[in-house]
Design an enzyme around this catalytic site. Structure first.
Site, PDB file in Angstrom:
ATOM      1  N   MET A  97       0.846  -1.204   0.000  1.00  0.00           N
ATOM      2  CA  MET A  97       0.000   0.000   0.000  1.00  0.00           C
ATOM      3  C   MET A  97       0.880   1.253   0.000  1.00  0.00           C
ATOM      4  O   MET A  97       0.414   2.347   0.302  1.00  0.00           O
ATOM      5  CB  MET A  97      -0.947  -0.007   1.202  1.00  0.00           C
ATOM      6  CG  MET A  97      -1.904  -1.206   1.156  1.00  0.00           C
ATOM      7  SD  MET A  97      -3.442  -0.976   2.057  1.00  0.00           S
ATOM      8  CE  MET A  97      -2.835  -0.717   3.696  1.00  0.00           C
ATOM      9  N   HIS A 118       9.365  -3.370   3.363  1.00  0.00           N
ATOM     10  CA  HIS A 118       8.915  -3.584   1.984  1.00  0.00           C
ATOM     11  C   HIS A 118      10.104  -3.930   1.081  1.00  0.00           C
ATOM     12  O   HIS A 118       9.989  -4.761   0.179  1.00  0.00           O
ATOM     13  CB  HIS A 118       8.246  -2.323   1.442  1.00  0.00           C
ATOM     14  CG  HIS A 118       6.969  -1.949   2.119  1.00  0.00           C
ATOM     15  ND1 HIS A 118       6.846  -0.855   2.938  1.00  0.00           N
ATOM     16  CD2 HIS A 118       5.746  -2.542   2.103  1.00  0.00           C
ATOM     17  CE1 HIS A 118       5.609  -0.781   3.395  1.00  0.00           C
ATOM     18  NE2 HIS A 118       4.919  -1.789   2.906  1.00  0.00           N
ATOM     19  N   GLY A 160       4.826 -10.035   3.773  1.00  0.00           N
ATOM     20  CA  GLY A 160       5.595  -9.990   5.012  1.00  0.00           C
ATOM     21  C   GLY A 160       4.927 -10.775   6.135  1.00  0.00           C
ATOM     22  O   GLY A 160       3.697 -10.850   6.219  1.00  0.00           O
ATOM     23  N   GLN A 213      -2.652 -12.220   7.743  1.00  0.00           N
ATOM     24  CA  GLN A 213      -2.881 -11.924   6.323  1.00  0.00           C
ATOM     25  C   GLN A 213      -2.146 -12.933   5.432  1.00  0.00           C
ATOM     26  O   GLN A 213      -2.691 -13.407   4.434  1.00  0.00           O
ATOM     27  CB  GLN A 213      -2.398 -10.504   6.016  1.00  0.00           C
ATOM     28  CG  GLN A 213      -2.315 -10.173   4.535  1.00  0.00           C
ATOM     29  CD  GLN A 213      -1.947  -8.729   4.290  1.00  0.00           C
ATOM     30  OE1 GLN A 213      -2.799  -7.866   4.371  1.00  0.00           O
ATOM     31  NE2 GLN A 213      -0.695  -8.447   3.973  1.00  0.00           N
TER      32      GLN A 213
HETATM   33  O1  PAF Z   1      -0.140  -5.730   3.494  1.00  0.00           O
HETATM   34  C1  PAF Z   1      -0.583  -4.811   2.768  1.00  0.00           C
HETATM   35  O2  PAF Z   1       0.077  -3.800   2.511  1.00  0.00           O
HETATM   36  C2  PAF Z   1      -1.989  -4.943   2.185  1.00  0.00           C
HETATM   37  O3  PAF Z   1      -2.856  -5.549   3.078  1.00  0.00           O
HETATM   38  C3  PAF Z   1      -1.996  -5.641   0.809  1.00  0.00           C
HETATM   39  C4  PAF Z   1      -1.517  -7.086   0.914  1.00  0.00           C
HETATM   40  C5  PAF Z   1      -1.118  -4.892  -0.169  1.00  0.00           C
HETATM   41  C6  PAF Z   1      -3.426  -5.687   0.266  1.00  0.00           C
HETATM   42  O4  PAF Z   1      -3.932  -4.403   0.126  1.00  0.00           O
END
Ligand code: PAF
Length: 288
Positions: free
Chosen positions: A36, A43, A153, A159
């Site tokens: 995002m 990242h 990550g 997630q």
């Molecule tokens: O982890 C994130 O930055 C977000 O949840 C993702 C995986 C890009 C989905 O919008």
């Protein structure tokens, strides 16, 4: 596809596919790194992992409105695309996918991907609809880019398991690769949301990691799961956190609460410092 000096940027699904198809025609393996934006070293570790797994790496930057609940920080979420693009070019990414909200969710969009299993409990209980928003956008990103590999990550551990479940259940042909958490020197997990912390909150924030490590260490020595969860929650409040959403021990592969520690386990927490919600997790040593 619009070119910047350093990094080709695709803003539409068709431009992204043109970019990826050209790489495939050259026989290249492709990695997608969904983000995002407001990029930090965490990242960049995902991009580096992508570069190890594939010949071409395309991060995406999209602040996904449907994974934020009412009253959450969608409007405030940091956006700095120009800086992010420069950082990605320097890190060796080969392209950037930068869709608009209209490109991702055109008028009449009416589909939601809902994952049960690992999406239940933990953040799923405190952020209703969040994982449906994540699963929907990740499914779209994977089907738009059609990568060989996608990198996520471990900081967002729940997630990561939701995404693994999603691709397995929907037979999406992609390898999901998880990358360990990148931490500041004092142990705070890197997060775009750390920028919200006041200096006083920033001083307290690393305690979430220390407390998780303490809980995991005591569990490894035979500590009782329920007692350690309760002690960890109390320690977070005593350290200065305003409130604790959860601190729980879960099976590392299924996120089911374990009766005992015979299988790999993880301690996960979400706690608030003022308006900022921090999440973190650690493995229980010896449970791997
Ligand atoms: O982890 C994130 O930055 C977000 O949840 C993702 C995986 C890009 C989905 O919008």
């Amino acid at each position: 596809m619009k070119e910047t000096a350093a990094l080709p940027i695709a803003r539409t699904v068709s431009a992204l596919r043109q970019m990826v198809d050209a790489w495939r025609a050259e026989g290249r393996r492709v990695a997608l790194v969904p983000t995002m934006g407001a990029l930090h070293d965490g990242h960049l570790a995902l991009v580096r992992q992508g570069l190890r797994q594939a010949d071409r790496v395309v991060p995406s930057i999209f602040v996904n409105p449907i994974q934020f609940g009412p009253g959450e920080d969608f409007a405030a979420y940091p956006r700095r695309v120009a800086e992010d693009a420069a950082v990605l070019a320097k890190a060796g990414a080969h392209g950037l996918y930068l869709p608009s909200a209209d490109e991702m969710y055109p008028a009449g969009f009416a589909t939601t991907v809902t994952v049960a299993g690992p999406a239940q409990g933990l953040c799923g209980a405190f952020r209703p609809g969040h994982f449906a928003g994540v699963a929907t956008v990740v499914a779209k990103l994977l089907l738009q880019a059609r990568p060989d590999v996608a990198v996520f990550g471990e900081k967002d551990y729940q997630q990561l398991l939701v995404v693994r479940h999603l691709v397995r259940d929907l037979d999406i042909p992609v390898d999901i690769v998880g990358v360990p958490i990148v931490r500041e020197c004092d142990g705070l997990a890197m997060s775009s949301r750390n920028a919200y912390l006041s200096p006083a909150e920033r001083a307290i924030a690393p305690q979430i990691h220390r407390i998780l490590l303490d809980v995991a260490g005591r569990l490894a020595k035979g500590g009782d799961i329920a007692a350690e969860e309760a002690r960890g929650r109390a320690d977070l409040l005593a350290a200065g956190f305003s409130s604790v959403d959860y601190l729980e021990v879960r099976d590392a592969e299924t996120l089911v609460p374990p009766a005992s520690l015979g299988r790999p386990a993880r301690v996960l927490a979400a706690a608030r410092l003022g308006c900022t919600r921090l999440i973190d997790n650690v493995a229980v040593p010896g449970s791997q």
